[in-house]
Design a protein around this motif. Structure first.
Motif, mmCIF file in Angstrom:
data_model
loop_
_atom_site.group_PDB
_atom_site.id
_atom_site.type_symbol
_atom_site.label_atom_id
_atom_site.label_comp_id
_atom_site.label_asym_id
_atom_site.label_seq_id
_atom_site.Cartn_x
_atom_site.Cartn_y
_atom_site.Cartn_z
ATOM 1 N N GLY A 50 0.797 -1.214 0.000
ATOM 2 C CA GLY A 50 0.000 0.000 0.000
ATOM 3 C C GLY A 50 0.832 1.267 0.000
ATOM 4 N N LYS A 51 0.113 2.371 -0.076
ATOM 5 C CA LYS A 51 0.725 3.694 -0.106
ATOM 6 C C LYS A 51 1.250 4.091 1.270
ATOM 7 C CE LYS A 51 -0.132 5.015 -4.332
ATOM 8 N NZ LYS A 51 0.975 5.177 -5.259
ATOM 9 N N VAL A 52 2.386 4.770 1.266
ATOM 10 C CA VAL A 52 2.973 5.281 2.495
ATOM 11 C C VAL A 52 2.451 6.704 2.714
ATOM 12 C CG1 VAL A 52 5.114 5.879 3.696
ATOM 13 C CG2 VAL A 52 5.020 3.855 2.213
ATOM 14 N N THR A 53 1.986 6.939 3.932
ATOM 15 C CA THR A 53 1.498 8.257 4.336
ATOM 16 C C THR A 53 2.151 8.605 5.676
ATOM 17 O OG1 THR A 53 -0.370 7.409 5.621
ATOM 18 C CG2 THR A 53 -0.756 7.763 3.258
ATOM 19 N N ASP A 54 1.898 9.806 6.151
ATOM 20 C CA ASP A 54 2.406 10.176 7.476
ATOM 21 C C ASP A 54 1.826 9.264 8.559
ATOM 22 O OD1 ASP A 54 4.053 12.322 6.637
ATOM 23 O OD2 ASP A 54 2.314 13.643 6.536
ATOM 24 N N ASP A 55 0.635 8.723 8.328
ATOM 25 C CA ASP A 55 -0.030 7.888 9.327
ATOM 26 C C ASP A 55 0.560 6.490 9.464
ATOM 27 O OD1 ASP A 55 -1.779 9.966 9.911
ATOM 28 O OD2 ASP A 55 -3.249 9.288 8.425
ATOM 29 N N ASN A 56 1.254 5.981 8.418
ATOM 30 C CA ASN A 56 1.803 4.629 8.512
ATOM 31 C C ASN A 56 3.326 4.606 8.322
ATOM 32 O OD1 ASN A 56 2.053 4.947 5.744
ATOM 33 N ND2 ASN A 56 0.552 3.376 5.206
ATOM 34 N N LEU A 57 3.972 5.696 8.692
ATOM 35 C CA LEU A 57 5.427 5.817 8.560
ATOM 36 C C LEU A 57 6.164 4.671 9.248
ATOM 37 C CD1 LEU A 57 8.023 7.364 7.779
ATOM 38 C CD2 LEU A 57 7.715 8.725 9.848
#
Length: 151
Positions: A50-57
C-alpha cells in the motif's frame, strides 16, 4: 562473524526472494555485486503493501528494514559468506508514497541503519530515497544495493 552478529540481533535470514520479472537477483562484476531491487517479501508473500502516508510511517520503516534483510539474504546467496562484504557502496530506496508524503529518507533510514549496525564502518554508503507512484506487487518499499566484496 557477521552471521553470528545477525543471530545476536535476532535476525534470521530468509530464503532470498526469487525475481518477479525477467531479470536475475544479482550480478557480480569484478569485486562489485549489484543486487536487484528487493521488496518486503517472505515465503513468497509481500508483508507490507500500500501507499505510504504520514499515518503509517512506522509500518513503512519496517518494510524498508525487511527489504534490507532480503538484500543481506541475496548477499549471502551470492557470496556464500557475509564476511566477504568489504563495503556497502550504494543503496537506492523507493517508497510507494502518497502524493502528499515527503519523508522518504525517514522511510529508508532503517535499512541504512541496519547495514551500519551489521557491518560497522563498512556499512556506511551513498544513498538515494525516492517516492514512486507505485511499486511491484503494491509493496510499500523497494531497495537495491551495490556491494563491494573480497574473494
Amino acid at each position: 562473524m557477521i552471521e553470528e552478529k545477525l543471530e545476536s540481533m535476532g535476525i534470521k535470514l530468509p530464503n532470498p526472494p526469487t525475481p518477479a520479472g525477467s531479470y536475475v537477483p544479482a550480478i557480480k562484476t569484478g569485486n562489485l555485486l549489484f543486487i536487484s531491487g528487493q521488496i518486503p517479501m517472505e515465503d513468497g508473500k509481500v508483508l507490507f503493501t500500500g501507499k505510504v502516508t504520514d499515518d503509517n510511517l512506522e509500518t513503512a520503516q519496517k518494510s524498508a528494514r525487511m527489504c534490507a534483510i532480503n538484500l543481506l539474504a541475496q548477499m549471502k546467496r551470492e557470496l556464500g559468506n557475509l564476511d566477504k562484504v568489504t563495503r556497502i557502496v550504494k543503496v537506492s530506496g523507493f517508497v510507494n508514497s502518497d502524493s502528499e508524503f515527503y519523508q522518504h529518507p525517514k522511510v529508508i533510514n532503517p535499512a541504512s541503519d541496519l547495514f551500519f549496525e551489521v557491518f560497522g564502518e563498512k556499512g556506511k554508503h551513498a544513498r538515494i530515497a525516492l517516492g514512486a507512484a507505485c511499486l511491484p506487487l503494491n509493496s510499500m518499499t523497494e531497495i537495491d544495493a551495490i556491494v563491494e566484496f573480497s574473494n
